[in-house]
Every structure is written in structure tokens, then in C-alpha cells.
Design a protein around this motif. Structure first.
Motif, PDB file in Angstrom:
ATOM      1  N   HIS A  79      10.826  70.128  92.508  1.00  0.00           N
ATOM      2  CA  HIS A  79      10.339  68.861  91.956  1.00  0.00           C
ATOM      3  C   HIS A  79       9.023  68.396  92.560  1.00  0.00           C
ATOM      4  CE1 HIS A  79      14.703  68.840  91.046  1.00  0.00           C
ATOM      5  NE2 HIS A  79      14.286  68.333  89.907  1.00  0.00           N
ATOM      6  N   LEU A  80       8.425  69.180  93.432  1.00  0.00           N
ATOM      7  CA  LEU A  80       7.132  68.820  94.013  1.00  0.00           C
ATOM      8  C   LEU A  80       6.010  69.329  93.109  1.00  0.00           C
ATOM      9  CD1 LEU A  80       6.640  67.306  96.762  1.00  0.00           C
ATOM     10  CD2 LEU A  80       8.971  68.063  96.336  1.00  0.00           C
ATOM     11  N   ARG A  81       5.037  68.473  92.865  1.00  0.00           N
ATOM     12  CA  ARG A  81       3.965  68.809  91.935  1.00  0.00           C
ATOM     13  C   ARG A  81       2.576  68.705  92.567  1.00  0.00           C
ATOM     14  NH1 ARG A  81       7.529  70.841  89.910  1.00  0.00           N
ATOM     15  NH2 ARG A  81       8.157  70.886  87.721  1.00  0.00           N
ATOM     16  N   GLY A  82       2.508  68.733  93.881  1.00  0.00           N
ATOM     17  CA  GLY A  82       1.224  68.650  94.560  1.00  0.00           C
ATOM     18  C   GLY A  82       1.386  67.879  95.843  1.00  0.00           C
ATOM     19  N   VAL A  83       0.271  67.365  96.363  1.00  0.00           N
ATOM     20  CA  VAL A  83       0.292  66.632  97.631  1.00  0.00           C
ATOM     21  C   VAL A  83      -0.567  65.377  97.497  1.00  0.00           C
ATOM     22  CG1 VAL A  83       0.582  68.761  98.952  1.00  0.00           C
ATOM     23  CG2 VAL A  83      -1.716  67.842  98.609  1.00  0.00           C
ATOM     24  N   ILE A  84      -0.273  64.407  98.364  1.00  0.00           N
ATOM     25  CA  ILE A  84      -1.106  63.219  98.458  1.00  0.00           C
ATOM     26  C   ILE A  84      -1.733  63.198  99.849  1.00  0.00           C
ATOM     27  CG2 ILE A  84       0.851  61.780  99.228  1.00  0.00           C
ATOM     28  CD1 ILE A  84      -0.506  59.429  97.753  1.00  0.00           C
ATOM     29  N   MET A  85      -2.983  62.783  99.937  1.00  0.00           N
ATOM     30  CA  MET A  85      -3.630  62.640 101.232  1.00  0.00           C
ATOM     31  C   MET A  85      -4.723  61.588 101.146  1.00  0.00           C
ATOM     32  SD  MET A  85      -5.939  66.132 101.565  1.00  0.00           S
ATOM     33  CE  MET A  85      -6.839  65.628 103.031  1.00  0.00           C
ATOM     34  N   GLY A  86      -5.159  61.150 102.314  1.00  0.00           N
ATOM     35  CA  GLY A  86      -6.209  60.154 102.391  1.00  0.00           C
ATOM     36  C   GLY A  86      -7.568  60.785 102.606  1.00  0.00           C
ATOM     37  N   THR A  87      -8.535  59.956 102.921  1.00  0.00           N
ATOM     38  CA  THR A  87      -9.932  60.404 102.929  1.00  0.00           C
ATOM     39  C   THR A  87     -10.441  60.845 104.291  1.00  0.00           C
ATOM     40  OG1 THR A  87     -10.714  58.152 103.323  1.00  0.00           O
ATOM     41  CG2 THR A  87     -10.454  58.837 101.024  1.00  0.00           C
ATOM     42  N   THR A  88      -9.595  60.764 105.328  1.00  0.00           N
ATOM     43  CA  THR A  88     -10.079  61.172 106.643  1.00  0.00           C
ATOM     44  C   THR A  88      -9.833  62.645 106.933  1.00  0.00           C
ATOM     45  OG1 THR A  88      -8.008  60.574 107.747  1.00  0.00           O
ATOM     46  CG2 THR A  88      -9.701  58.863 107.584  1.00  0.00           C
ATOM     47  N   GLY A  89      -8.973  63.285 106.126  1.00  0.00           N
ATOM     48  CA  GLY A  89      -8.694  64.697 106.343  1.00  0.00           C
ATOM     49  C   GLY A  89      -8.090  64.944 107.706  1.00  0.00           C
ATOM     50  N   LEU A  90      -8.733  65.798 108.494  1.00  0.00           N
ATOM     51  CA  LEU A  90      -8.272  66.091 109.844  1.00  0.00           C
ATOM     52  C   LEU A  90      -8.875  65.129 110.858  1.00  0.00           C
ATOM     53  CD1 LEU A  90      -8.521  69.996 109.724  1.00  0.00           C
ATOM     54  CD2 LEU A  90      -6.525  68.566 109.280  1.00  0.00           C
ATOM     55  N   GLY A  91      -9.487  64.053 110.356  1.00  0.00           N
ATOM     56  CA  GLY A  91     -10.035  63.026 111.228  1.00  0.00           C
ATOM     57  C   GLY A  91     -11.524  62.841 111.128  1.00  0.00           C
ATOM     58  N   ARG A  92     -12.210  63.762 110.442  1.00  0.00           N
ATOM     59  CA  ARG A  92     -13.675  63.706 110.357  1.00  0.00           C
ATOM     60  C   ARG A  92     -14.186  63.612 108.917  1.00  0.00           C
ATOM     61  NH1 ARG A  92     -15.123  68.718 114.477  1.00  0.00           N
ATOM     62  NH2 ARG A  92     -13.943  67.965 116.292  1.00  0.00           N
ATOM     63  N   GLY A  93     -13.335  63.269 107.984  1.00  0.00           N
ATOM     64  CA  GLY A  93     -13.773  63.177 106.602  1.00  0.00           C
ATOM     65  C   GLY A  93     -13.537  64.461 105.844  1.00  0.00           C
ATOM     66  N   LEU A  94     -13.723  64.404 104.541  1.00  0.00           N
ATOM     67  CA  LEU A  94     -13.387  65.539 103.687  1.00  0.00           C
ATOM     68  C   LEU A  94     -14.501  66.569 103.565  1.00  0.00           C
ATOM     69  CD1 LEU A  94     -11.366  63.749 100.871  1.00  0.00           C
ATOM     70  CD2 LEU A  94     -10.608  64.604 103.098  1.00  0.00           C
ATOM     71  N   ASP A  95     -15.653  66.335 104.211  1.00  0.00           N
ATOM     72  CA  ASP A  95     -16.699  67.358 104.263  1.00  0.00           C
ATOM     73  C   ASP A  95     -16.584  68.192 105.540  1.00  0.00           C
ATOM     74  OD1 ASP A  95     -17.358  65.249 105.895  1.00  0.00           O
ATOM     75  OD2 ASP A  95     -19.467  65.157 105.297  1.00  0.00           O
ATOM     76  N   ASP A  96     -15.503  68.030 106.272  1.00  0.00           N
ATOM     77  CA  ASP A  96     -15.243  68.769 107.505  1.00  0.00           C
ATOM     78  C   ASP A  96     -14.918  70.221 107.160  1.00  0.00           C
ATOM     79  OD1 ASP A  96     -14.362  69.738 109.925  1.00  0.00           O
ATOM     80  OD2 ASP A  96     -12.801  68.226 110.229  1.00  0.00           O
ATOM     81  N   SER A  97     -15.679  71.169 107.693  1.00  0.00           N
ATOM     82  CA  SER A  97     -15.460  72.592 107.377  1.00  0.00           C
ATOM     83  C   SER A  97     -14.097  73.080 107.845  1.00  0.00           C
ATOM     84  CB  SER A  97     -16.568  73.446 107.996  1.00  0.00           C
ATOM     85  OG  SER A  97     -16.571  73.327 109.411  1.00  0.00           O
ATOM     86  N   ARG A  98     -13.468  72.367 108.796  1.00  0.00           N
ATOM     87  CA  ARG A  98     -12.135  72.770 109.252  1.00  0.00           C
ATOM     88  C   ARG A  98     -11.079  72.615 108.168  1.00  0.00           C
ATOM     89  NH1 ARG A  98     -10.568  69.231 114.050  1.00  0.00           N
ATOM     90  NH2 ARG A  98     -11.418  67.661 112.619  1.00  0.00           N
TER      91      ARG A  98
END
Length: 383
Positions: free
Chosen positions: A164-183
Motif C-alpha cells: 500500500h505504499l506509493r512513494g515517500v514524503i520528505m522536506g526541503t532540507t534533505g540530509l541537512g544542507r538542502g536538496l542541491d546537496d550532492s550527497r
């Protein structure tokens, strides 16, 4: 037959999550007043002002946040056939690294079990169509604070095995440095390879200084952070992804943006113009790679938008930016923005969205039906 209604933006705090929040004393946390009043959710740093009595901080959280039966009653009241539930912000971003994996697995398994129980109770023989019952699916939460990206990737792959899972939800900080973080590249790769939808949702908004300082922000409650901070947070996060070449490296990444993409549909042309004229990019003689794909290409290929914008002007901008109504999906943002009157049964935050959709597509019946549920059923494979 009335159109299928699918709510893809609707939140649940599972009991295990509420228990965790009640045990905390720093943001985010839930405070239970001594007078048996409704518990308070302190979810934003601006809510945790020492000058405000703790019994008045944040917002009240009643059973609509955690009781799935209340969710089902809300669906029936508003004619919603299917909901794709997700943990509300701030998800699991605040957890200590050694706790992240355990809590993510526990909460995602809770979501799967809830969906399975509700769906089986509604249709033991699995013969009814989505129109004929209240059905649940879910977006899982990610252990983004875990010690390594491999743990996040493994959870993405595990979620794909849950029916019943159809994806994931997440916020804009990613791993703590934003979503342009290469990690984050392994995370994007896992989402792309598993064809998992990412529901991107804001949480942190903008600093109080953007609105004139804490005094101004507190004076007007949640209006400035929610009405302006959240949409701009989403816009900034996606623009940083674009500038960093995330969509160049992962051209099949699928992202559903909350609140109709914030201000992205309105500002896409301006963003594109600024990119084309930026001298730092290699295309203009600089030394920074810059994005290879246009904003418009990404919007019509990688981005989906929910219809939680409360007006026809926003909906029309969203449709124009996305290249058509087939990438727009209905949502309610339940249980946030409830009626303020105790005897009100209908939620204005929901009926306003219904009205806006019907007005925006009054001469396009098929388009309205798609936005209300057909698009979500197709895109998320809701069977």
C-alpha cells in the motif's frame, strides 16, 4: 456515477509518532495541558516562544491527527473515495542518527498495516471499485538523519515491497544542507530506479527576519509563515535542485510538489530568464556548469502539482506551468485548517478547493474529473 475523488495531500500522526512527540521537550513536541484540555503541537520554532504560555503555544491537536476512524469519517463527509496518507511535517528529520532507521521502519510498517486493515475491512473479497469504499494508500517517511545514505536508500527499496505504499514524503532540507546537496544523489537514484513518487512538502518556511522579525511573525500567528514562507520554501528548494543539475542527472525522477508548487508556476519564466542570463554559467563564459534542461521541461516531465491552492488563479497557473491538467492532483491538507466553528461539519479548506477546481474546469468535465481523482489513480497506480 460521480467522479472518483482521491486525496493525495492528507496527513496522519500514527500513535507511535504521537508517543514519541509527547516524550520530547524541544521542537517538535506535543504538550498535554494539566487541565485535560486538547494537547498542543509545537511544530515550528516560532511556536516555541518562552513569552507564550506553553498551554497556548503551537496548535491544538485533537483525534483527527491520529485516529484513522476520524480520517475515514472526514472522507465520507466530503465524498472522498481514496486517501494517500502521509506523516505530517517535520517527519523524522529531527531524530538522532542511531534512532532514524528504527523509527522509519516502525512508522512505515504502521502506515502499511493501517492501510491493509482499512482496505480489507471495507472490501474483504477485494471486488469493489475505488468508487465504492473508503480506501487508503500511503507515502512513507525516510530516515534522513541516519548515519549514511545507504540506510535511506534501503528504506526506499523496502517501501517498494509494501503493497500500500506509493512513494515517500520528505522536506526541503534533505540530509541537512538542502536538496542541491550532492550527497543526496544515491537517494535520487533509488527513487528514480524504483519509480517511486517523492511528495515534497515544506516545513521550515523562511526566517522570521524575512517578515520583519519575531515580533511581527508572532503578531499575526501562522499567517506569514504558512501563506508565504511555505510556498517560497518549496520554490527555493526545487530551484536549487534545478541549478545543481539534479534533473539533468536523474531525468526520470518524479516529484509531487505540495501547495501547487508554491510560487514555482508563477516564477518559472523569471527563473528561466535569470538562468539564461547568468554569467557564472559555462554557457555564458563562466565556470559553473548550470542546468542543461529548462524549467519548463522539468515542470512538464518530472514535476506533478497538488491542487491545494484555494483559488482558480493558482490552479490555472499550475496547469499552464505543468503543460496540462493531467499532472494536477486534488488534496485537502487534512487535518490542518479545520473549521473554527464547533458545529461546522464541512471544512472550508476542502470545499474551497472543490469550488476552485470546478470553476477552473467548468467547461472541461474530463479535466475536472482527472484533477479530482483520475490523475492520481493513474499516476500512483491506485488499485
Amino acid at each position: 456515477m460521480p467522479p472518483l475523488i482521491v486525496d493525495i495531500h492528507t496527513h496522519v500522526y500514527p500513535p507511535s509518532y504521537m508517543h514519541m512527540l509527547r516524550a520530547r521537550k524541544t521542537v517538535p513536541y506535543v504538550h498535554d495541558p494539566a487541565n485535560n484540555a486538547t494537547p498542543r503541537l509545537i511544530i515550528l520554532s516560532s511556536d516555541d516562544d518562552p513569552s507564550i504560555p506553553v498551554d497556548q503555544r503551537g496548535r491544538p491537536v485533537d483525534s483527527s491527527y491520529s485516529d484513522i476512524n476520524v480520517k475515514l469519517a472526514f472522507m465520507r463527509r466530503h465524498g472522498i473515495n481514496c486517501s494517500v496518507i502521509s506523516l505530517a511535517n517535520p517527519w523524522l528529520d529531527f531524530l538522532e542518527p542511531d534512532e532514524a532507521q528504527t523509527w522509519a521502519e516502525r512508522i512505515n510498517d504502521d502506515l502499511e498495516a493501517t492501510c491493509a486493515r482499512v482496505n480489507n475491512d471495507a472490501d474483504p473479497d477485494k471486488t469493489k471499485a475505488l468508487h465504492e469504499k473508503e480506501t487508503l494508500f500511503a507515502f512513507g517517511a525516510l530516515p534522513l538523519s541516519a548515519p549514511s545514505a545507504d540506510i535511506v536508500v534501503n528504506e526506499i527499496r523496502r517501501l517498494k515491497t509494501l503493497p500500500h505504499l506509493r512513494g515517500v514524503i520528505m522536506g526541503t532540507t534533505g540530509l541537512g544542507r538542502g536538496l542541491d546537496d550532492s550527497r543526496l544523489d544515491p537517494v535520487w537514484e533509488a527513487l528514480q530506479d524504483t519509480e517511486s513518487m517523492l511528495f515534497l512538502h515544506p516545513h521550515y518556511g523562511l526566517p522570521d527576519e524575512a517578515f520583519g522579525g519575531p515580533e511581527v511573525t508572532n503578531r499575526y500567528g501562522h499567517v506569514l509563515p504558512l501563506a508565504l514562507g511555505f510556498p517560497l520554501e518549496t520554490t527555493i528548494a526545487v530551484t536549487r535542485m534545478l541549478l545543481a543539475g539534479v534533473f539533468d542527472r536523474f531525468p526520470r525522477l518524479k516529484i509531487l510538489l505540495a501547495h501547487s508548487g508554491g510560487t514555482l508556476p508563477f516564477l518559472a519564466g523569471r527563473i528561466e530568464s535569470c538562468i539564461l542570463h547568468e554569467r557564472k554559467f559555462i554557457a555564458n563564459g563562466g565556470d559553473v556548469p548550470g542546468p542543461q534542461r529548462s524549467v519548463w521541461d522539468v515542470l512538464s516531465t518530472n514535476i506533478y502539482l497538488d491542487a491545494v491552492v484555494y483559488g482558480t488563479a493558482g490552479l490555472k497557473a499550475a496547469v499552464t506551468a505543468a503543460g496540462g491538467s493531467d499532472r494536477l492532483l486534488f488534496g485537502t491538507d487534512h487535518p490542518f485548517f479545520p473549521p473554527l466553528g464547533k458545529d461546522d461539519e464541512e471544512w472550508p479548506s476542502v470545499t474551497t478547493n472543490y469550488k476552485a477546481i470546478h470553476t477552473a474546469f467548468e467547461s472541461e468535465g474530463d479535466a475536472a474529473a482527472g484533477v479530482l481523482g483520475g490523475n492520481a489513480a493513474r499516476i500512483l497506480n491506485l488499485k
